[in-house]
Design a protein around this motif. Structure first.
Motif, PDB file in Angstrom:
ATOM      1  N   ALA A  91       0.889  -1.147  -0.143  1.00 17.20           N
ATOM      2  CA  ALA A  91       0.070  -0.049   0.009  1.00 17.20           C
ATOM      3  C   ALA A  91       1.028   1.324   0.082  1.00 17.20           C
ATOM      4  O   ALA A  91       0.541   2.279  -0.464  1.00 17.20           O
ATOM      5  CB  ALA A  91      -0.889  -0.001   1.227  1.00 17.20           C
ATOM      6  N   ILE A 144     -10.167   3.943   0.887  1.00 12.29           N
ATOM      7  CA  ILE A 144     -11.205   3.225   1.125  1.00 12.29           C
ATOM      8  C   ILE A 144     -10.989   1.787   0.689  1.00 12.29           C
ATOM      9  O   ILE A 144     -11.176   0.942   1.657  1.00 12.29           O
ATOM     10  CB  ILE A 144     -12.469   3.660   0.201  1.00 12.29           C
ATOM     11  N   GLY A 145     -10.290   1.738  -0.322  1.00 13.80           N
ATOM     12  CA  GLY A 145      -9.923   0.146  -0.567  1.00 13.80           C
ATOM     13  C   GLY A 145      -9.239  -0.514   0.247  1.00 13.80           C
ATOM     14  O   GLY A 145      -9.260  -1.584   0.920  1.00 13.80           O
ATOM     15  N   ILE A 146      -8.173   0.329   0.696  1.00 15.05           N
ATOM     16  CA  ILE A 146      -7.014  -0.085   1.685  1.00 15.05           C
ATOM     17  C   ILE A 146      -7.760  -0.392   2.922  1.00 15.05           C
ATOM     18  O   ILE A 146      -7.544  -1.582   3.690  1.00 15.05           O
ATOM     19  CB  ILE A 146      -5.846   0.806   1.821  1.00 15.05           C
ATOM     20  N   TYR A 183     -10.899  -0.967   3.857  1.00 12.73           N
ATOM     21  CA  TYR A 183     -11.800  -2.064   3.557  1.00 12.73           C
ATOM     22  C   TYR A 183     -11.088  -3.670   3.567  1.00 12.73           C
ATOM     23  O   TYR A 183     -11.342  -4.539   4.085  1.00 12.73           O
ATOM     24  CB  TYR A 183     -12.686  -2.435   2.240  1.00 12.73           C
ATOM     25  N   ASP A 184      -9.889  -3.479   2.828  1.00 17.57           N
ATOM     26  CA  ASP A 184      -9.047  -4.817   2.900  1.00 17.57           C
ATOM     27  C   ASP A 184      -8.375  -5.108   4.131  1.00 17.57           C
ATOM     28  O   ASP A 184      -8.085  -6.330   4.660  1.00 17.57           O
ATOM     29  CB  ASP A 184      -8.040  -4.484   1.693  1.00 17.57           C
TER      30      ASP A 184
END
Lengths: 265, 258
Positions: free
Chosen positions: A131, A203-205, A207-208
């Motif tokens: 990330a 947001i993607g990071i 949620y993961d």
């Protein structure tokens, strides 16, 4: 004072040296079986796609094979070390605290357990590093080793704090007997609200990171704490209460990482 | 030789990763329990194994799992490979079908073989008094993970924000929790975490990032993450759906017998 149950810790004591060594090798082989079972399906699927579907040359093939070997060896040692060094003492401590500790020590231990196990979680280390690379390439943080390292560490610390917080909350819930469904729904509601205001790039990071935490180290130790706690308080169900801790631990990282993204931007 | 240096360099970092947990155990052991750990020698060897294992694993990850995930994404989205199936023009989302098939296969194969899932399935069979089959539950979880990752890759190809899937997913999970048989709820939530093993997570993450880097018009930071969230969410739905379906089937067959 709290007493630790040492019965299962001293299994191997009193046996001959040779027997202990052969037991150790047997345990090591068992860990190797486990890690190869994790790897094998992946290797098979990728090999099938490479040979049947793609039919293209693979660059750095030797490096790849070496890497797979290192993953296998590393996972084997890692699991073996957890089984011999960490899990027995961690589990018996979790049980002991859950059964007879005073509430403040119990809550402090719950937080420390959540934080410490998450910081050492291999999948989180890997994903946080990735990330930070992507974030640096997007130009959000300076693209040098120090900036990337501190971004990745910040990410991991946010997740670790959130898991610590989740375990404390979960233990508190078991003590008070609050209904779990309502708390999880409130958690989802907070995630929805934060998603609306957080920058899209985090947001993607975020949620993961909820899924990354429920991996190798955290789950067994936290489950031990939940089950110990639930079975020592009358009227609690070990299945439901043990699971509650993990459910919280995969919910709070989303909130904390989104907050980290908001502070950082 | 290079690899050895990498491992040594990683080792110093891993010491810091494992240090908190060692300190916690030592602290609580000496200050709260007030006695030395019951088996210090064994604990120390365990920690050394953890350190070495973690370092080797992280170096291997950089050398194998991340590159392989990226490579698969790059090769499966390669225009020349796609052109074989689609003729002319920019590829639409349908032309990436091998990506979805690969994602599905990775999700299904890693889950069905997972030992942790076996334990969960056996337990579910017990608490449901046989209504929930061991194989049925395993297939439900594997299907959930496979569908989740496949849908997640489709989302990356199309470029829809991740929250448009995850938030409705949560709403559905909440509704299902309401109506599903009570004893399956904890197991359903647990099955979400089963899919995310230490090996699967980095590979799936790399696949997502590789897709976002290679499909035209996608931003790795915005579109590349989210596959792991999909892999965790979908099995919760499929397991509850399966439990519900099998209760209904049970009820119908029982009323027929009467």
């Amino acid at each position: 004072m709290i007493r630790i149950d040492v019965d299962n810790l001293s299994r191997f004591e009193g046996k001959g040296y040779g027997e202990r060594v052969s037991n150790g090798i047997k345990a090591l082989l068992q860990s190797m079986m486990r890690s190869s079972r994790d790897l094998l399906p992946i290797i098979l699927v990728i090999a099938f796609f490479q040979i049947v579907v793609l039919q293209q040359p693979i660059p750095d093939f030797f490096d790849l094979v070496l890497g797979v070997f290192l993953v296998l060896l590393g996972l084997t040692c890692f699991l073996h070390g957890l089984d011999t060094g960490l899990f027995p003492i961690g589990e018996s401590m979790a049980y002991a605290f859950a059964r007879k500790g005073n509430v403040y020590w119990l809550l402090l231990f719950a937080f420390a357990l959540g934080f410490g196990t998450t910081i050492a979680e291999p999948a989180l280390i890997a994903v946080a590093k990735e990330a930070s690379l992507i974030t640096a390439r997007a130009g959000l943080i300076p693209d040098d080793e120090a900036a990337r390292g501190s971004y990745a560490l910040g990410l991991r610390i946010s997740v670790a704090l959130s898991v610590g917080f989740a375990i404390v909350l979960g233990v508190f819930r078991i003590l008070k007997g609050w209904p779990i469904h309502i708390m999880i729904m409130c958690g989802y509601a907070i995630v929805v609200v934060m998603t609306a205001i957080a920058p899209q790039k985090i947001i993607g990071i975020a949620y993961d990171s909820g899924g990354v935490t429920t991996s190798t180290i955290t789950v067994p130790l936290v489950t031990a704490l939940g089950i110990g706690l639930a079975s020592s308080i009358r009227g609690r169900n070990p299945v439901i209460d043990g699971f509650g801790l993990i459910a919280f631990a995969s919910l709070t990282p989303m909130m904390f990482v989104m907050a980290y993204g908001m502070i950082n931007s | 030789m290079n690899t050895i240096w990498e491992i040594v360099a990683t080792l110093s970092g891993t010491v810091l990763d494992v240090l908190p947990i060692a300190l916690i155990i030592v602290f609580f052991q000496f200050f709260v329990f007030r006695k030395p750990p019951p088996n210090p020698q064994k604990m120390l060897t365990g920690f050394i194994y953890v350190l070495i294992g973690l370092s080797l694993f992280l170096v291997g990850l950089e050398k194998a799992l991340f590159p392989v995930g990226r490579l698969m994404a790059a090769q499966l989205t390669d225009l020349e490979f796609i052109q074989g199936s689609a003729i002319g023009g920019a590829p639409g989302w349908r032309d990436y079908y091998w990506v979805y098939i690969f994602a599905f296969a990775i999700g299904a194969s890693t889950t069905i073989a997972e030992p942790a899932l076996m334990a969960v399935a056996i337990k579910a069979n017990e608490v449901s008094a046989g209504a929930i089959g061991v194989w049925g539950l395993r297939i439900a979880v594997a299907l959930g993970v496979a569908l989740g990752i496949a849908l997640g890759t489709w989302r990356i190809v199309v470029g829809i924000p991740v929250q448009y899937f995850i938030i409705p997913g949560y709403v559905l999970v909440v509704l299902q929790t309401w109506v599903a048989p009570k004893m399956i709820v904890p197991l359903a939530y647990d099955s979400g975490g089963v899919a995310t093993s230490t090996v699967t997570v980095p590979l799936v993450a790399a696949l997502g990032l590789g897709l976002a880097e290679n499909v035209p018009g996608r931003d790795p930071l915005i579109d590349g993450f989210g596959l792991i969230a999909f892999a965790c969410l979908f099995p919760i739905m499929t397991v509850m759906a399966y439990a519900q379906a099998s209760t209904w089937v049970n009820r119908i067959s029982r009323s027929k017998q009467k």
